[in-house]
Every structure is written in C-alpha cells, then in structure tokens.
Motif scaffolding. Structure first.
Motif, mmCIF file in Angstrom:
data_model
loop_
_atom_site.group_PDB
_atom_site.id
_atom_site.type_symbol
_atom_site.label_atom_id
_atom_site.label_comp_id
_atom_site.label_asym_id
_atom_site.label_seq_id
_atom_site.Cartn_x
_atom_site.Cartn_y
_atom_site.Cartn_z
ATOM 1 N N ARG A 114 -74.119 42.937 21.629
ATOM 2 C CA ARG A 114 -74.556 44.204 22.114
ATOM 3 C C ARG A 114 -75.972 44.205 22.771
ATOM 4 N NH1 ARG A 114 -74.347 47.079 16.085
ATOM 5 N NH2 ARG A 114 -74.301 48.981 17.367
ATOM 6 N N GLN A 115 -76.026 42.975 23.324
ATOM 7 C CA GLN A 115 -77.581 42.686 24.193
ATOM 8 C C GLN A 115 -78.816 43.330 23.673
ATOM 9 O OE1 GLN A 115 -76.183 44.096 27.930
ATOM 10 N NE2 GLN A 115 -74.946 42.342 28.493
ATOM 11 N N LYS A 116 -78.764 43.184 22.180
ATOM 12 C CA LYS A 116 -79.987 43.821 21.645
ATOM 13 C C LYS A 116 -80.713 42.432 21.152
ATOM 14 C CE LYS A 116 -78.406 48.078 20.093
ATOM 15 N NZ LYS A 116 -78.237 49.009 18.742
ATOM 16 N N GLN A 117 -81.531 41.810 22.191
ATOM 17 C CA GLN A 117 -82.170 40.530 22.050
ATOM 18 C C GLN A 117 -83.214 40.550 21.010
ATOM 19 O OE1 GLN A 117 -80.705 37.562 23.348
ATOM 20 N NE2 GLN A 117 -79.207 39.240 24.063
ATOM 21 N N GLY A 118 -83.809 41.536 20.657
ATOM 22 C CA GLY A 118 -85.242 41.663 19.650
ATOM 23 C C GLY A 118 -84.462 41.609 18.465
ATOM 24 N N GLU A 119 -83.084 42.459 18.077
ATOM 25 C CA GLU A 119 -82.700 42.079 16.864
ATOM 26 C C GLU A 119 -82.133 40.750 16.550
ATOM 27 O OE1 GLU A 119 -79.655 45.218 15.909
ATOM 28 O OE2 GLU A 119 -81.074 46.872 16.301
ATOM 29 N N ALA A 120 -81.283 40.415 17.755
ATOM 30 C CA ALA A 120 -80.786 39.158 17.388
ATOM 31 C C ALA A 120 -81.914 37.878 17.056
ATOM 32 C CB ALA A 120 -79.990 38.634 18.736
ATOM 33 N N SER A 121 -83.155 37.991 17.626
ATOM 34 C CA SER A 121 -84.058 36.969 17.311
ATOM 35 C C SER A 121 -84.820 37.213 15.905
ATOM 36 C CB SER A 121 -85.098 37.110 18.313
ATOM 37 O OG SER A 121 -84.956 36.849 19.552
ATOM 38 N N LEU A 122 -84.660 38.450 15.531
ATOM 39 C CA LEU A 122 -85.310 38.945 14.076
ATOM 40 C C LEU A 122 -84.095 38.235 13.155
ATOM 41 C CD1 LEU A 122 -87.020 40.272 12.091
ATOM 42 C CD2 LEU A 122 -85.539 42.317 12.582
ATOM 43 N N TYR A 123 -83.076 38.673 13.565
ATOM 44 C CA TYR A 123 -81.933 38.106 12.395
ATOM 45 C C TYR A 123 -81.815 36.491 12.273
ATOM 46 C CZ TYR A 123 -80.221 43.166 11.918
ATOM 47 O OH TYR A 123 -79.946 44.212 11.859
ATOM 48 N N LEU A 124 -81.936 36.179 13.508
ATOM 49 C CA LEU A 124 -81.986 34.704 13.498
ATOM 50 C C LEU A 124 -83.146 34.010 12.830
ATOM 51 C CD1 LEU A 124 -80.372 32.163 14.467
ATOM 52 C CD2 LEU A 124 -81.712 32.151 16.598
ATOM 53 N N GLY A 125 -84.304 34.618 12.896
ATOM 54 C CA GLY A 125 -85.316 34.107 12.246
ATOM 55 C C GLY A 125 -85.318 34.133 10.960
ATOM 56 N N LYS A 126 -84.468 35.491 10.414
ATOM 57 C CA LYS A 126 -84.707 35.668 8.825
ATOM 58 C C LYS A 126 -83.358 34.778 8.138
ATOM 59 C CE LYS A 126 -84.506 39.831 7.280
ATOM 60 N NZ LYS A 126 -84.213 41.260 7.149
ATOM 61 N N TYR A 127 -82.489 34.240 9.289
ATOM 62 C CA TYR A 127 -81.421 33.358 8.715
ATOM 63 C C TYR A 127 -82.104 31.859 8.293
ATOM 64 C CZ TYR A 127 -77.983 29.418 9.438
ATOM 65 O OH TYR A 127 -77.154 28.285 9.423
ATOM 66 N N TYR A 128 -83.002 31.532 9.415
ATOM 67 C CA TYR A 128 -83.652 30.238 9.364
ATOM 68 C C TYR A 128 -84.769 30.386 8.033
ATOM 69 C CZ TYR A 128 -81.828 28.429 13.613
ATOM 70 O OH TYR A 128 -80.886 27.938 14.556
ATOM 71 N N LEU A 129 -85.337 31.343 7.981
ATOM 72 C CA LEU A 129 -86.374 31.534 6.837
ATOM 73 C C LEU A 129 -85.625 31.386 5.456
ATOM 74 C CD1 LEU A 129 -89.003 32.385 5.544
ATOM 75 C CD2 LEU A 129 -88.421 34.965 6.078
ATOM 76 N N TYR A 130 -84.422 31.988 5.280
ATOM 77 C CA TYR A 130 -83.703 31.752 3.901
ATOM 78 C C TYR A 130 -82.904 30.845 3.803
ATOM 79 C CZ TYR A 130 -85.480 36.821 3.609
ATOM 80 O OH TYR A 130 -86.414 37.837 3.720
ATOM 81 N N GLU A 131 -82.815 29.993 4.917
ATOM 82 C CA GLU A 131 -82.403 28.410 5.003
ATOM 83 C C GLU A 131 -83.457 27.449 4.660
ATOM 84 O OE1 GLU A 131 -78.911 27.060 5.627
ATOM 85 O OE2 GLU A 131 -78.325 29.151 4.761
#
Length: 475
Positions: free
Chosen positions: A418-435
């Motif tokens: 959906r071209q929401k790069q800020g949200e995408a980076s936030l979610y990717l950061g949360k993914y890596y954090l909880y991994e």
C-alpha cells in the motif's frame, strides 16, 4: 505507684526502641534485596536471551490454551506483583522454568512426556508457586551480582541448560558463576508443591495428576542419571517430592476416593498440535498408529490419535488425508467448535480459500477470542488480494498477542503493497525485535525517522521501541 508507672513507661520506651531497631534493620536488608523493579528488568532481558537462543512457538491457538490454564491458576493465588506471561519453547529438552518477574516457559519436550491436563497444570502451578514465594529472587544477593544484565544471563543459563546456546550467552560474562547458586532447595520445592496441590484442589483439578507427573520425573531421573535434564537439576529430589505429595493425597479426607474421568480433549489437541510442529513426523506417525492399533486404547484415545495424524498430514501437505481424518474426528465431536477452525486452516493450506473463508468466518463470529481463526482468515483474504480485511484481522491478532513476530511480518508486507513505507519499516522492526534480532530491529526502526512520509504516531512508536532496545542492550 510512681515506681510501677515508671517501670511501665520504661518498658514502653524499650519496646518502641526495639521496634524501631527492627524496622531499620528491615530497611537496611531491603536496600540490598532484589527489588520488584529489578525483577521486571531482569524479566525483559531474560526474554530477549531466550528469544536469541530458542524459537518460541507463538501460535495463537497454543498460546491461548497455555495462557488460559495459567490465568485459571492465578485466579486462586491471590494478589500478584507481576503480570504473568506464558511461553512455549521449541526444544526437545525436558524442562520448564519461571523467571522471577512472572515469565513462565514450557519446553515442548516436557509437554510430550505428559498425558493429562492435570499433569500439565501441576507443573504450571508449581512454577507459579516459585514466583509467588519469590524463591529465585530470594537467592539473589544484589551486592554479589554485577548488574541486572548479568543477573538475567545467569538465570538464562540456569534455565536453558548446558548446551551451545547457553555457552554463547555466558561467553565473556561475569554471570557464569552465579547460576549454580540459583537452584531450588528442598524447602523451596516442598513449598511450591504444597501451593500447587492446594491450588489444584481449589480449581477442581485432581492432585493425582501432580503425583503422576512426579512419577514421570522419577522415571526420567532413574533412566537418565548420566545426564539429567535441566529441569531435574534445578528442581531436585523427585523421589522425595513424590513421597510428599502422595502423603498429602493419602491424608486428605476432602478428596473423593473414586477418581472421576476427566475430559482430556483440549489437552490432547494442544499436545498433538505441538507434536505435529516439532516432532520427527515418521516417529510420531508410528506412535499414533500404535495407539490406533493397540487393543488397550480407548475409543477416545483412538479418535484423538486420528486428530494428531490429521495435523501431521497437514504439516506434510497431505491435504486430502488431513481433511478426511479431521472429518472423522468431527463426526465424533460435532460440538467442538475449535475443530471447525482446524478444518478451515487445513482448507487454507490446501488452497481451497473460498471454503476456508466460509468456515473461518463462522468460527470468528462465534468466538471473537479465537485468534487462530482470525490469523488464518487474514491469510485467506491476503492471498485473495483483499488487503483491507487482512490488515484489520492481523491488527486484531497483534492486539491480543503483541509479541507475535510473524504477524508484524505480514502487516509489513501489506504496508509495503500500500506504499506506506513508514508503517512497513515499523512493522519490520517489530518483527525483528520479537525474533530477538536487535541490530536488524534497530536498523529498521531508525529508517522510520528518515522517512518524511511517516506519521507522528508511527514515529513515536518507533522511538519507544528504540528506547526498549537500548534497555535490552544495556550491560
């Protein structure tokens, strides 16, 4: 009369001075005690250590069952210092442990050795008993530990055992010598067993399950004496503990003499779903086939073995066989709603999305706490390109399971599309954090600040998570 009055006054003053002395000594002692705040900080760092050492099973269905049982126990324990959180560690080790801060971990290897919900609850209640009585915290002398971070590593080493993961944690750490001081004493074990016994009775659970679990531990300790599992090293004396619990049962006149048959559907479904994820499929399929062919098996045992086989076949992508077995189980248990969710998941795995959506929508409508149905309903809509519905459902799952890493990966993919790069980076950061991958999480979260299109709420959440990472990395 005056002399008697003076003596009374003297005794009163003396009593006051003694009380003040005791109070000041208590303050001095508590100043060096392991505080509740420090316990919480240790818990946060410990969870990160566990995430880096082992994969956690965050499956909403399995976590929900474990959490429900844990919350049932907490209902009868009284007021607690912490919010408890329950985790499944994917490992063949015979182990479970509770951190001082209310984090309770079960290894899948221990669950595989259990045969009933009562056995499971007995270990769960025992671990909660250690936290309630602050047994581990009581063994920690603040002045002898080099900071909270080292304490977290010491507890992690104690809990994880002596494998490569533990050695990696301890390398270069001053905590290596601390773990040996944190084993539970005989008194600790007896106290936790007594609490578990009383809580099981209050919950209407048969304490015979506690004795059965201790018999399993005794058998394991006898046949694996050359290399005892970590659980039996940190929770010693299964023989003495069994004698103690059997003594409680034999002298307890409140217990019914006739044992009632307990409904084990939920427990066996939980166990078989776990085993389908973590066990050698050939070995486990053979085990369940033996249950089906054994003349001593009850009809219930056989139908639950079919359920276990259905899950193995789904994981192995044998979808026709998986669905056939599930339908046979549903014929016997048509009122078990969760089985329809299982069927919807199997239909999704088979690529039959329209059928899967039809079943999963009904499951979700009937039970809005069934996050297992919500997750796979989201996956169905995502596969069909309906990102709006998928996004809403994934977010619902993330609210219920805020540390479920895989959900953030899917949310990140949708945000990217959906071209929401800020949200995408936030979610990717949360993914890596909880991994447990802090460097990658930091990189992704810093990207949020660089993106001019990121809104204020996204930036603020990224900053909060970066502060959390700083605390985790603090020595």
């Amino acid at each position: 009369m005056d002399q008697e009055f003076m003596m009374k006054r003297f005794r009163a003053i003396l009593a006051t001075l003694l009380a003040l002395l005791v109070f000041n000594l208590t303050l001095m002692e508590s100043a060096h005690a392991f505080s509740i705040g420090e316990e919480r900080e240790v818990g946060e760092k410990l969870l990160y250590s566990v995430r880096t050492a082992f994969p956690l099973i965050d499956d909403p269905d399995l976590v929900a069952y474990l959490t429900t049982l844990g919350e049932d126990v907490l209902e009868v324990t009284g007021i607690q210092y912490f919010d408890y959180h329950f985790f499944l560690i994917q490992s063949n080790e015979f182990n479970a442990f509770a951190a001082p801060s209310g984090l309770v971990f079960f290894y899948t290897g221990l669950i595989s050795a259990m045969n009933s919900e009562e056995e499971f609850v007995s270990v769960l209640a025992h671990e909660i008993g250690h936290v309630v009585k602050r047994h581990l915290a009581g063994r920690i002398e603040k002045g002898k530990i080099i900071g909270v971070a080292s304490m977290a590593v010491a507890i992690a080493a104690l809990a994880l055992g002596g494998g490569e993961a533990t050695q990696a944690l301890l390398t270069g750490s001053l905590a290596a010598g601390q773990s040996a001081t944190l084993h539970f004493s005989r008194k600790d074990e007896e106290e936790a067993d007594r609490l578990a016994y009383d809580w099981m009775k209050q919950l209407g659970k048969d304490p015979a399950g506690q004795a059965a679990m201790l018999k399993t531990m005794r058998r394991v300790s006898r046949y694996r004496s050359e290399k005892l599992p970590q659980y039996l090293l940190t929770h010693p004396n299964p023989e003495d503990r069994l004698d103690y619990v059997e003594g409680l049962i034999s002298s307890d006149h409140e217990l019914p003499r006739r044992r009632e048959e307990r409904d084990q559907f939920n427990f066996l479904r939980f166990k078989y779903r776990i085993m389908s994820k973590v066990s050698d499929s050939v070995v486990y399929r053979a085990h369940l086939a033996n249950v089906l062919s054994d003349s001593r098996s009850t009809e219930f045992d056989r139908i639950m073995a079919k359920y276990g086989l259905s899950q193995i076949e789904r994981v192995a992508n044998n979808h026709v066989r998986s669905l056939k077995l599930l339908d046979e189980v549903l014929e016997v248990f048509p009122d078990r709603q969760i089985l329809y969710t299982d069927k919807g998941v199997s239909l999704y795995s088979a690529g039959r999305l329209a059928e899967a959506i039809s079943i999963l929508e009904k499951s979700w409508a009937l039970d809005n706490e069934d996050l297992y149905a919500a997750e796979y309903l989201a996956r169905c809509y995502q596969a069909l390109g309906d990102f709006e519905r998928a996004n809403t459902l994934y977010k619902t799952v993330s609210y219920g399971l805020p540390e479920y890493s895989k959900i953030y990966f899917e949310l990140g993919k949708i945000a990217t599309s959906r071209q929401k790069q800020g949200e995408a980076s936030l979610y990717l950061g949360k993914y890596y954090l909880y991994e447990g991958k802090l460097k990658l999480a930091t990189f992704s979260l810093h990207n949020v600040a660089k993106l001019k299109t990121a809104d204020d709420a996204v930036r603020k959440e990224a900053e909060t998570l970066l502060e959390q990472i700083k605390r985790l990395e603090k020595k």
